[in-house]
Design an enzyme around this catalytic site. Structure first.
Site, PDB file in Angstrom:
ATOM      1  N   LYS A   1      30.897  40.867  44.026  1.00  0.00           N
ATOM      2  CA  LYS A   1      31.891  40.483  43.530  1.00  0.00           C
ATOM      3  C   LYS A   1      32.626  39.925  44.450  1.00  0.00           C
ATOM      4  CE  LYS A   1      36.325  41.222  40.948  1.00  0.00           C
ATOM      5  NZ  LYS A   1      37.665  41.810  40.556  1.00  0.00           N
TER       6      LYS A   1
ATOM      7  N   GLN B   1      43.787  38.221  35.632  1.00  0.00           N
ATOM      8  CA  GLN B   1      44.064  38.324  36.926  1.00  0.00           C
ATOM      9  C   GLN B   1      42.566  37.053  37.561  1.00  0.00           C
ATOM     10  OE1 GLN B   1      44.478  41.127  40.005  1.00  0.00           O
ATOM     11  NE2 GLN B   1      42.070  40.665  40.657  1.00  0.00           N
TER      12      GLN B   1
ATOM     13  N   LYS C   1      35.624  48.771  47.006  1.00  0.00           N
ATOM     14  CA  LYS C   1      36.179  48.018  48.168  1.00  0.00           C
ATOM     15  C   LYS C   1      37.126  49.132  49.525  1.00  0.00           C
ATOM     16  CE  LYS C   1      38.513  45.458  45.010  1.00  0.00           C
ATOM     17  NZ  LYS C   1      39.674  45.382  44.118  1.00  0.00           N
TER      18      LYS C   1
ATOM     19  N   GLU D   1      41.524  33.430  45.663  1.00  0.00           N
ATOM     20  CA  GLU D   1      39.831  33.956  45.620  1.00  0.00           C
ATOM     21  C   GLU D   1      39.344  32.583  45.315  1.00  0.00           C
ATOM     22  OE1 GLU D   1      38.782  37.014  44.006  1.00  0.00           O
ATOM     23  OE2 GLU D   1      40.390  38.524  44.563  1.00  0.00           O
TER      24      GLU D   1
ATOM     25  N   GLU E   1      36.992  43.959  33.638  1.00  0.00           N
ATOM     26  CA  GLU E   1      37.263  45.815  35.101  1.00  0.00           C
ATOM     27  C   GLU E   1      39.303  46.026  34.901  1.00  0.00           C
ATOM     28  OE1 GLU E   1      36.938  44.433  38.529  1.00  0.00           O
ATOM     29  OE2 GLU E   1      38.134  44.291  39.279  1.00  0.00           O
TER      30      GLU E   1
ATOM     31  N   ASP F   1      38.826  40.633  34.859  1.00  0.00           N
ATOM     32  CA  ASP F   1      39.340  41.365  36.175  1.00  0.00           C
ATOM     33  C   ASP F   1      40.530  41.250  35.235  1.00  0.00           C
ATOM     34  OD1 ASP F   1      40.447  43.406  36.986  1.00  0.00           O
ATOM     35  OD2 ASP F   1      39.515  42.746  38.945  1.00  0.00           O
TER      36      ASP F   1
END
Ligand code: PGA
Ligand code: ZN
Length: 428
Positions: free
Chosen positions: A388, A160, A337, A202, A285, A240
């Site tokens: 992040k 990702q 998050k 993103e 991650e 990640d």
């Protein structure tokens, strides 16, 4: 005291609707919270309430807004906005479910964020100082996406995120400049080779011509060098993997679509160890699926003394899951998050729990974001040390990085910036 609660539906960076809440106090102070939204979500996240009707292809959040108007607003009006924990627990109690599925985590979080902002504004303090007091002074080390794939760039690359972390910067602002150089350096590498280039969710580059997942590591390494930096000394690589996205739970294998390869858990862990050896990787991650505790334990056993191993989907900012992971020796860091758990107070609790375990907290945005910059303040308030936010382009990302630059200036000589030393805190 809270005098008014206004909820509305706005859009996020993926053109999906999301919840926004304004809270107005008697004194005239106003606070706003706009809720983010993930795409590669963990199975154990708090529930994001969506209508599933026809508006916005089923993604509208009218019910969450109605829940705010009908249940949360009447309960909040007249209450003291500075009692964040009390109000959050009050809302959690009104919902009454384990995963906020009655009123919606997006409804509760929107109110929770707006309450915090309103109270900070009433005290005329930046949010980080209101939440963290005089000890809040660590400006976080940024972890910034350069190449995006996985669920954020369909048919691109299975992994990702390929991200960059400044290791040799003295300040946050300098760190941002270094990563901007890496971003533009990577872009030049693309342009020079005349390869097709898209932009992922993103804001990172979305290469459409990769032949295997390792290509992402090669390209990022080239981009770092093109920018004039030494990988591993000036800039560290972070990944990640978001492995839950390509894990076949029934057969217990990890499947790379790009190179048509399958790996058992030990094989996949070995592959990641190989990469960690070969490239300047400082952080990884969700190396294994959220359902593969053994894989997450194994990778931590093999790499946890050298690099940061973050759990995101694995922990979902949930204290119970973090504590279980710690007991299993899974990971040495937790992605934080807000909307995975659904309130400011529970997010603060998760950060504290992470620190108490000797793990590193990394405060994070979602792939669906807005101009809301609450997380920057959350990171400074808790001295979390890392942030992040996806890439360094597009306004929903720059809203956060620019707020970090502003708050570093606000803190002035009080500001502390851990730089690459943040990783020395990993439990050896
Ligand atoms: P998400 O991605 O917001 O789509 O979950 C971010 C991440 O996995 O860290
Ligand atoms: Zn993740």
């Amino acid at each position: 005291l809270i005098s008014k609660v206004i909820a509305r539906q706005v859009i996020d960076s993926r053109a999906n609707p999301t919840v926004e809440v304004d809270i107005i106090l008697n004194c005239g102070a106003v606070g706003r919270g706009t809720v983010p939204s993930g795409a590669s979500t963990g199975a154990y996240e708090a529930l994001e309430l969506r209508d599933g009707k026809t508006e916005y292809g089923g993604k509208s959040v009218r019910q969450a807004i109605e829940n705010i108007e009908q249940f949360l607003a009447p309960a909040l009006i007249g209450k003291d906005a500075t009692k964040q924990a009390m109000l959050d627990h009050f809302m959690i109690g009104l919902d009454g479910t384990e995963n906020k599925s009655k009123l919606g985590a997006n409804a509760i979080l929107g109110c929770s964020m707006a309450i915090a902002h309103a109270a900070a504004n009433a005290k005329n303090e930046p949010l980080f100082r209101y939440l963290g007091g005089v000890n809040a002074k660590t400006v976080p080390v940024p972890m910034i996406q350069i190449i995006g794939g996985g669920a954020h760039a369909k048919d691109s690359i299975d992994i990702q995120d390929f991200l960059a972390i400044p290791l040799s910067a003295d300040t946050f602002e300098q760190g941002i400049e270094m990563i901007a150089n890496v971003y533009n350096g990577t872009k030049r590498v693309f342009e020079q080779s005349g390869r097709p280039l898209s932009i992922a969710d993103e804001g990172g580059f979305w290469p459409t011509d990769f032949t295997c997942n390792e290509d992402g590591l090669r390209l990022l390494t080239e981009g770092i060098k093109e920018a004039g930096y030494i990988p591993g000394k000036d800039i560290g690589i972070a990944m990640d993997i978001a492995a839950s996205e390509f894990y076949d739970r029934e057969r217990g294998v990890y499947k790379f679509t790009l190179e048509r390869q399958e790996y058992t858990t030990p094989e996949f862990v070995d592959l990641l160890c190989e990469w960690a050896e070969k490239y300047a990787i400082v952080s990884m991650e969700d190396c294994c699926s959220e359902f593969d505790w053994e894989g997450n334990r194994l990778i931590t056993e093999k790499l946890g003394h050298k690099i940061q191993i973050i759990g995101d989907d694995l922990f979902t900012t949930n204290i119970k899951r973090i504590q279980y992971g710690v007991s299993q020796g899974a990971c040495n860091s937790v992605l934080i998050k807000m909307n995975q758990i659904g309130s400011i107070t529970e997010t603060l609790d998760a950060i504290e729990c992470t620190k108490n375990a000797g793990y590193l907290p990394v405060v994070s945005a979602r792939s669906g974001e807005t101009e809301d910059a609450t997380i920057v303040h959350l990171a400074i308030a808790t001295n979390a040390g890392q942030l992040k936010v996806g890439s360094i382009a597009r306004s929903e990302r720059t809203a956060k990085w620019n707020e970090g630059i502003r708050m570093e200036q606000e803190l002035d000589s009080m500001a502390e910036y851990p730089s690459g030393s943040i990783f020395e805190r990993i439990k050896k």
